[in-house]
Write a protein that holds these residues in place. Structure first.
Motif, mmCIF file in Angstrom:
data_model
loop_
_atom_site.group_PDB
_atom_site.id
_atom_site.type_symbol
_atom_site.label_atom_id
_atom_site.label_comp_id
_atom_site.label_asym_id
_atom_site.label_seq_id
_atom_site.Cartn_x
_atom_site.Cartn_y
_atom_site.Cartn_z
ATOM 1 N N GLU A 138 13.148 3.958 -8.328
ATOM 2 C CA GLU A 138 13.154 3.653 -9.765
ATOM 3 C C GLU A 138 12.152 2.549 -10.079
ATOM 4 O OE1 GLU A 138 17.459 4.448 -11.447
ATOM 5 O OE2 GLU A 138 17.464 2.795 -10.014
ATOM 6 N N ILE A 139 11.421 2.744 -11.187
ATOM 7 C CA ILE A 139 10.486 1.712 -11.637
ATOM 8 C C ILE A 139 10.171 1.910 -13.111
ATOM 9 C CG2 ILE A 139 8.482 3.033 -10.805
ATOM 10 C CD1 ILE A 139 7.390 0.029 -10.133
ATOM 11 N N ASP A 140 9.920 0.804 -13.809
ATOM 12 C CA ASP A 140 9.561 0.846 -15.223
ATOM 13 C C ASP A 140 8.220 1.585 -15.358
ATOM 14 O OD1 ASP A 140 8.691 0.318 -17.755
ATOM 15 O OD2 ASP A 140 9.015 -1.857 -17.651
ATOM 16 N N PRO A 141 8.174 2.677 -16.156
ATOM 17 C CA PRO A 141 6.924 3.450 -16.286
ATOM 18 C C PRO A 141 5.734 2.588 -16.728
ATOM 19 C CG PRO A 141 8.729 4.595 -17.371
ATOM 20 C CD PRO A 141 9.280 3.274 -16.912
ATOM 21 N N ALA A 142 5.995 1.492 -17.432
ATOM 22 C CA ALA A 142 4.896 0.638 -17.909
ATOM 23 C C ALA A 142 4.091 0.045 -16.750
ATOM 24 C CB ALA A 142 5.460 -0.483 -18.781
ATOM 25 N N LYS A 143 4.679 -0.001 -15.563
ATOM 26 C CA LYS A 143 3.979 -0.607 -14.411
ATOM 27 C C LYS A 143 3.115 0.393 -13.655
ATOM 28 C CE LYS A 143 7.028 -4.348 -14.092
ATOM 29 N NZ LYS A 143 7.663 -5.382 -13.408
ATOM 30 N N LEU A 144 3.211 1.665 -14.013
ATOM 31 C CA LEU A 144 2.620 2.691 -13.155
ATOM 32 C C LEU A 144 1.120 2.888 -13.356
ATOM 33 C CD1 LEU A 144 5.617 5.122 -13.169
ATOM 34 C CD2 LEU A 144 4.922 3.534 -11.384
ATOM 35 N N GLN A 145 0.648 2.666 -14.563
ATOM 36 C CA GLN A 145 -0.785 2.796 -14.837
ATOM 37 C C GLN A 145 -1.588 1.898 -13.889
ATOM 38 O OE1 GLN A 145 -2.487 4.686 -17.538
ATOM 39 N NE2 GLN A 145 -4.106 4.141 -16.097
ATOM 40 N N GLU A 146 -1.094 0.659 -13.731
ATOM 41 C CA GLU A 146 -1.774 -0.317 -12.871
ATOM 42 C C GLU A 146 -1.739 0.116 -11.400
ATOM 43 O OE1 GLU A 146 0.255 -4.047 -13.054
ATOM 44 O OE2 GLU A 146 -1.558 -5.207 -12.626
ATOM 45 N N ARG A 147 -0.621 0.671 -11.007
ATOM 46 C CA ARG A 147 -0.503 1.155 -9.624
ATOM 47 C C ARG A 147 -1.516 2.267 -9.366
ATOM 48 N NH1 ARG A 147 5.191 1.290 -7.136
ATOM 49 N NH2 ARG A 147 5.895 -0.842 -7.481
ATOM 50 N N LEU A 148 -1.637 3.182 -10.344
ATOM 51 C CA LEU A 148 -2.467 4.371 -10.100
ATOM 52 C C LEU A 148 -3.947 4.061 -10.263
ATOM 53 C CD1 LEU A 148 -0.136 6.974 -11.803
ATOM 54 C CD2 LEU A 148 -0.528 6.664 -9.366
ATOM 55 N N SER A 149 -4.290 3.190 -11.221
ATOM 56 C CA SER A 149 -5.719 2.903 -11.426
ATOM 57 C C SER A 149 -6.287 2.108 -10.255
ATOM 58 C CB SER A 149 -5.944 2.178 -12.752
ATOM 59 O OG SER A 149 -5.269 0.954 -12.728
ATOM 60 N N GLY A 150 -5.424 1.386 -9.522
ATOM 61 C CA GLY A 150 -5.912 0.584 -8.391
ATOM 62 C C GLY A 150 -5.756 1.284 -7.054
ATOM 63 N N ARG A 151 -5.239 2.498 -7.067
ATOM 64 C CA ARG A 151 -5.000 3.194 -5.793
ATOM 65 C C ARG A 151 -6.322 3.634 -5.165
ATOM 66 N NH1 ARG A 151 -0.794 7.996 -5.535
ATOM 67 N NH2 ARG A 151 -1.977 8.761 -7.316
ATOM 68 N N ILE A 152 -6.482 3.379 -3.880
ATOM 69 C CA ILE A 152 -7.641 3.868 -3.132
ATOM 70 C C ILE A 152 -7.136 4.526 -1.844
ATOM 71 C CG2 ILE A 152 -9.496 2.376 -4.016
ATOM 72 C CD1 ILE A 152 -8.949 0.450 -1.700
ATOM 73 N N ILE A 153 -7.847 5.585 -1.426
ATOM 74 C CA ILE A 153 -7.402 6.356 -0.265
ATOM 75 C C ILE A 153 -8.532 6.398 0.754
ATOM 76 C CG2 ILE A 153 -6.554 8.624 0.485
ATOM 77 C CD1 ILE A 153 -5.596 8.886 -2.546
ATOM 78 N N HIS A 154 -8.192 6.097 1.997
ATOM 79 C CA HIS A 154 -9.199 6.070 3.056
ATOM 80 C C HIS A 154 -9.663 7.496 3.348
ATOM 81 C CE1 HIS A 154 -10.699 5.232 7.271
ATOM 82 N NE2 HIS A 154 -11.372 4.394 6.507
ATOM 83 N N LYS A 155 -10.980 7.720 3.280
ATOM 84 C CA LYS A 155 -11.519 9.084 3.402
ATOM 85 C C LYS A 155 -11.185 9.696 4.761
ATOM 86 C CE LYS A 155 -15.450 8.439 0.289
ATOM 87 N NZ LYS A 155 -16.877 8.040 0.222
ATOM 88 N N GLU A 156 -11.254 8.885 5.803
ATOM 89 C CA GLU A 156 -11.103 9.439 7.144
ATOM 90 C C GLU A 156 -9.643 9.692 7.506
ATOM 91 O OE1 GLU A 156 -14.214 7.587 9.655
ATOM 92 O OE2 GLU A 156 -12.666 7.850 11.210
ATOM 93 N N THR A 157 -8.763 8.738 7.193
ATOM 94 C CA THR A 157 -7.364 8.862 7.645
ATOM 95 C C THR A 157 -6.427 9.363 6.556
ATOM 96 O OG1 THR A 157 -6.867 6.606 6.955
ATOM 97 C CG2 THR A 157 -7.676 6.905 9.217
ATOM 98 N N GLY A 158 -6.845 9.304 5.295
ATOM 99 C CA GLY A 158 -5.960 9.697 4.192
ATOM 100 C C GLY A 158 -4.951 8.618 3.835
ATOM 101 N N GLU A 159 -5.038 7.467 4.492
ATOM 102 C CA GLU A 159 -4.062 6.407 4.231
ATOM 103 C C GLU A 159 -4.270 5.817 2.827
ATOM 104 O OE1 GLU A 159 -2.309 2.434 6.455
ATOM 105 O OE2 GLU A 159 -3.902 3.548 7.448
#
Ligand code: AP5
Ligand code: MG
Length: 213
Positions: free
Chosen positions: A115-136
């Motif tokens: 559970e999390i307040d939806p208002a916090k999710l934009q920041e989580r998703l806009s800052g998400r980065i994924i390592h090309k080689e490992t997918g982490e």
């Protein structure tokens, strides 16, 4: 153990799933990851999925139910158990899953509901980065890769653009509650506060799962 992990986009399902499968050795089945792999391989399924995913919409139930059914029927599932991440996402998918598990003679042990307040999710998703080689998965601010890292080694998801995120949240908020209600009525749901440090969220989940074993 046979588990579901649920939560809005960016709630931390994938982040926690990686830790759960490492600790409890269950098969991680992420429909989003399966669709992204199909897109990367330019298969017919990938082309179809992309046309829905980029706009933040759900892939049609019959397609999604089909790929999950096929995966759950594979040999390792009965031995290891599974953690379904991002499925079911409509009440009809939940009914299809129930039927599918009944046919396979498998019972669900628990549903982890982050559970999390939806208002916090934009920041989580806009800052998400994924390592090309490992997918982490990392986050530029909340969970950066160790040391000096090279941004070119990481990518951002196509559906993490603000327009897609808004649509994803709208769709998932509308569809999610009936699914939680469905599993709550069966006594399977464990609510987890997702607005804590990643390690604290995992410690809470770990306690729940140790009690289920
Ligand atoms: P999917 O890939 O499942 O995406 P989603 O549900 O939108 O969820 P995300 O993967 O974006 O978020 P997450 O909860 O895994 O968060 P994460 O751990 O990465 O689905 C994508 C698309 O595929 C759908 O829109 C749809 O089109 C299609 N699809 C998939 N399944 C489908 C289905 N069943 N039916 C129909 N269509 C389907 O964390 C996010 C960020 O936050 C990361 O940067 C992470 O480092 C950071 N973070 C995580 N936890 C914390 C914390 N506790 N504190 C601070 N930061 C944190
Ligand atoms: Mg995910």
């Amino acid at each position: 153990m046979n588990l579901l992990i649920m939560g809005l986009p960016g709630a931390g399902k994938g982040t926690q799933a990686a830790k759960i499968v490492e600790q409890f050795d269950v098969a991680h089945i992420s429909t989003g990851d399966m669709f992204r792999a199909a897109i990367a391989n330019q298969t017919e399924l990938g082309l179809l999925a992309k046309s829905y995913m980029d706009g933040g919409n759900l892939v049609p139930d019959e397609v999604t139910n089909g790929i999950v059914k096929e995966r759950l029927g594979q040999d390792d599932i009965k031995e290891r158990g599974f953690l379904l991440d991002g499925y079911p996402r409509t009440i009809d998918q939940a009914y299809a899953l129930d039927q599918n598990l009944a046919d396979l003679g498998i019972a669900l042990d628990g549903v982890i509901n982050i559970e999390i307040d939806p208002a916090k999710l934009q920041e989580r998703l806009s800052g998400r980065i994924i390592h090309k080689e490992t997918g982490e998965t990392f986050h530029k601010v909340f969970n950066p890769p160790a040391g000096d890292y090279n941004e070119d080694d990481y990518y951002q998801r196509e559906d993490d653009k603000p327009e897609s995120v808004a649509r994803r949240l709208e769709v998932n908020i509308a569809q999610g509650q009936p699914i939680i209600d469905h599993y709550r009525a069966k006594g399977l749901v464990h609510d987890i506060d997702g607005d804590q440090d990643i390690e604290l969220v995992f410690a809470t989940i770990e306690k729940v799962l140790n009690n289920l074993k």
